[in-house]
Write an enzyme that holds these catalytic residues in place. Structure first.
Site, short mmCIF file in Angstrom:
data_model
loop_
_atom_site.label_atom_id
_atom_site.label_comp_id
_atom_site.label_asym_id
_atom_site.label_seq_id
_atom_site.Cartn_x
_atom_site.Cartn_y
_atom_site.Cartn_z
N PHE A 106 0.80 -1.23 0.00
CA PHE A 106 0.00 0.00 0.00
C PHE A 106 0.83 1.28 0.00
O PHE A 106 0.32 2.34 -0.30
CB PHE A 106 -0.96 0.00 1.20
CG PHE A 106 -0.35 0.45 2.48
CD1 PHE A 106 -0.35 1.79 2.82
CD2 PHE A 106 0.26 -0.46 3.34
CE1 PHE A 106 0.24 2.23 4.00
CE2 PHE A 106 0.84 -0.03 4.52
CZ PHE A 106 0.83 1.32 4.85
N LYS A 107 2.12 1.18 0.35
CA LYS A 107 2.92 2.40 0.42
C LYS A 107 3.17 3.04 -0.95
O LYS A 107 3.66 4.16 -1.03
CB LYS A 107 4.24 2.14 1.14
CG LYS A 107 4.06 1.87 2.63
CD LYS A 107 5.39 1.73 3.33
CE LYS A 107 5.20 1.44 4.81
NZ LYS A 107 4.76 0.04 5.06
N ASP A 108 2.86 2.32 -2.02
CA ASP A 108 3.07 2.84 -3.37
C ASP A 108 2.38 4.18 -3.61
O ASP A 108 2.95 5.08 -4.21
CB ASP A 108 2.55 1.84 -4.42
CG ASP A 108 3.51 0.68 -4.60
OD1 ASP A 108 4.73 0.86 -4.37
OD2 ASP A 108 3.05 -0.41 -4.98
#
Ligand SMILES: *Cc1c(COP(=O)(O)O)cnc(C)c1O
Length: 435
Positions: A106-108
């Site tokens: 999810f850090k993308d």
């Protein structure tokens, strides 16, 4: 809009300053001075908008005073170019899959958004290239490297400990080329972090080049994660399941859940939140006792959540005026041992046929145990199970398919610069290589 520090000892900052600095000079975290509410009709029609359309409306509420609307729209549309579907796992329990981006975690979104916002401000200032230094033990490096990949005017240096990150992780930031340079340090993660910290403090380096960090506490990295929750709510609404809507977030530094809490403050009808922890139970204990007692982190199966002093706790406290009662009324907690994470992954696979990664497993279990009658809940699946292939396969006793994107990284050619754990050598390298 201005940003203040949670420690209240630093001057107010513009968005530009907050993005470049990351941490406030008094070591506090930046918070927006106000949180704009979105109008009722936005929520009524949210299920008829695309992910990008709704996110642009949300982004305008946060950043619309400080970024030209056309530019902001481009940033949002470029950042959210992949879906975040909710998938039914059991009756009333949905997985919010946040792993369809470039590095399958999810850090993308935060990393990409920050890259584009930094580029926007850098361009306004002139031509000088900005150099982002990031130390990584694995996952942050890949999200930042891919987020900044190909973003003109910015060069990223990823420092990582030689031999101490998995092959899959390493391939995600050493095979990219372009504006990404991977530096393989003969040392451990703490050495990499020390090299970066020393570089930020070195007068000569800072006089010769523009250095900045891509820290996860940066406002431009954490706030865009709010988009996920608007999209989750919209999908639930479409299914007629948006009433008494509960969001459960596997949490480490609490950036992701803080973004969700911001969403609620903007009017998003989330009934309540669950923060799922692994054995690092500082927040869970806080909810029980009202005391925040950070400690050394424990190593667990869900290692991206191995945090002993969650940095965004300061933001949560600030958001609710330091009131334990108010925080408890919005968020409940859960904590799971590695053994429980394993049995949860196995049971969910065997009963529901859904493959959880160790982080998502904490979320799924906390939601399943905490959901009340009449509620519908989503838990975040924060990483693709293939990112933890060996662990997952051993636990569930079945093969995990590696998605095309991950396989492509692993086929790429590794390019890295070997570096002794020596600041003099690192400094010379930067002086000779940075434009
Ligand atoms: C970073 C990360 C988390 C924790 O997110 P926070 O915002 O730090 O709470 C959970 N799962 C995965 C896979 C992560 O990479």
């Amino acid at each position: 809009m201005k940003y203040y520090s949670t420690n209240k000892q630093a001057p107010l900052a513009t968005l530009h300053e907050a993005v470049v600095k990351g941490l406030a000079p008094d070591k506090g975290l930046y918070m927006p001075e106000k949180i704009n509410k979105l109008p009722q009709n936005f929520f009524e029609s949210i299920d008829k908008m695309s992910f990008q359309e709704m996110s642009y409306e949300v982004a305008k509420a946060f950043f619309g005073e400080d970024v030209e609307h056309e530019a902001l729209k481009k940033i949002v549309y470029d950042t959210l170019s992949f879906p975040t579907p909710i998938k039914k796992v059991e009756e009333n329990i949905y997985s919010l899959e946040l792993f369809h981006g470039p590095t399958l975690a999810f850090k993308d979104v935060g990393a990409r958004f920050m890259a584009r916002l930094l580029q926007y401000f850098t361009k306004q200032e002139g031509k000088e290239e900005v150099n982002v230094l990031v130390a990584t033990s694995g996952d942050t490096g890949s999200a930042v490297a891919n987020g900044f990949l190909g973003v003109e005017g910015i060069h990223v240096y990823v420092l990582y400990p030689k031999g101490k990150v998995s092959k899959i992780q390493e391939s995600q930031f050493t095979t990219l080329g372009q504006n990404i340079t991977a530096i393989e340090v003969d040392g451990v993660f703490d050495d990499c972090q020390a090299l970066v910290k020393n570089a930020f403090m070195d007068k000569e380096l800072n006089a010769k080049m523009k250095l900045t960090s891509a820290n996860s506490i940066n406002v431009a990295r954490f706030l865009p994660q709010a988009f996920y929750y608007f999209n989750a709510y919209a999908q639930a609404k479409k299914l007629g399941k948006a009433k008494d809507f509960v969001v459960c977030v596997p949490s480490g530094n609490f950036g992701n859940i803080t973004a969700a809490l911001f969403g609620q403050q903007m009017g998003l009808p989330i009934k309540r939140f669950i923060a799922a922890n692994n054995a690092n139970d500082i927040f869970y204990k806080y909810l029980l006792t009202g005391k925040y007692e950070p400690k050394a982190s424990l190593h667990t199966l869900a290692n991206a959540m191995d945090v002993g002093a969650p940095s965004n706790f300061a933001r949560i406290l600030d958001l609710y005026d330091g009131s334990w009662e108010t925080i408890k009324s919005h968020v409940s907690g859960a904590t799971y041992s590695d053994e429980q994470i394993g049995e949860t992954m196995k049971a969910c696979y065997e009963i529901d046929g859904y493959i959880l990664d160790p982080h998502g497993a904490c979320g799924y279990r906390a939601l399943k145990e905490g959901l009340k009658d009449g509620e519908t809940g989503v838990f975040c699946e924060t990483a693709h199970p293939a990112k933890f292939k060996d662990t997952v396969e051993e636990i569930i006793g079945a093969e995990v398919e590696i998605p095309e994107r991950l396989a492509a990284f692993m086929k790429g050619k590794k390019q890295s610069v070997l570096m002794d754990n020596d600041f003099g050598a690192f400094k010379n390298f930067l002086l000779n290589n940075v434009k």
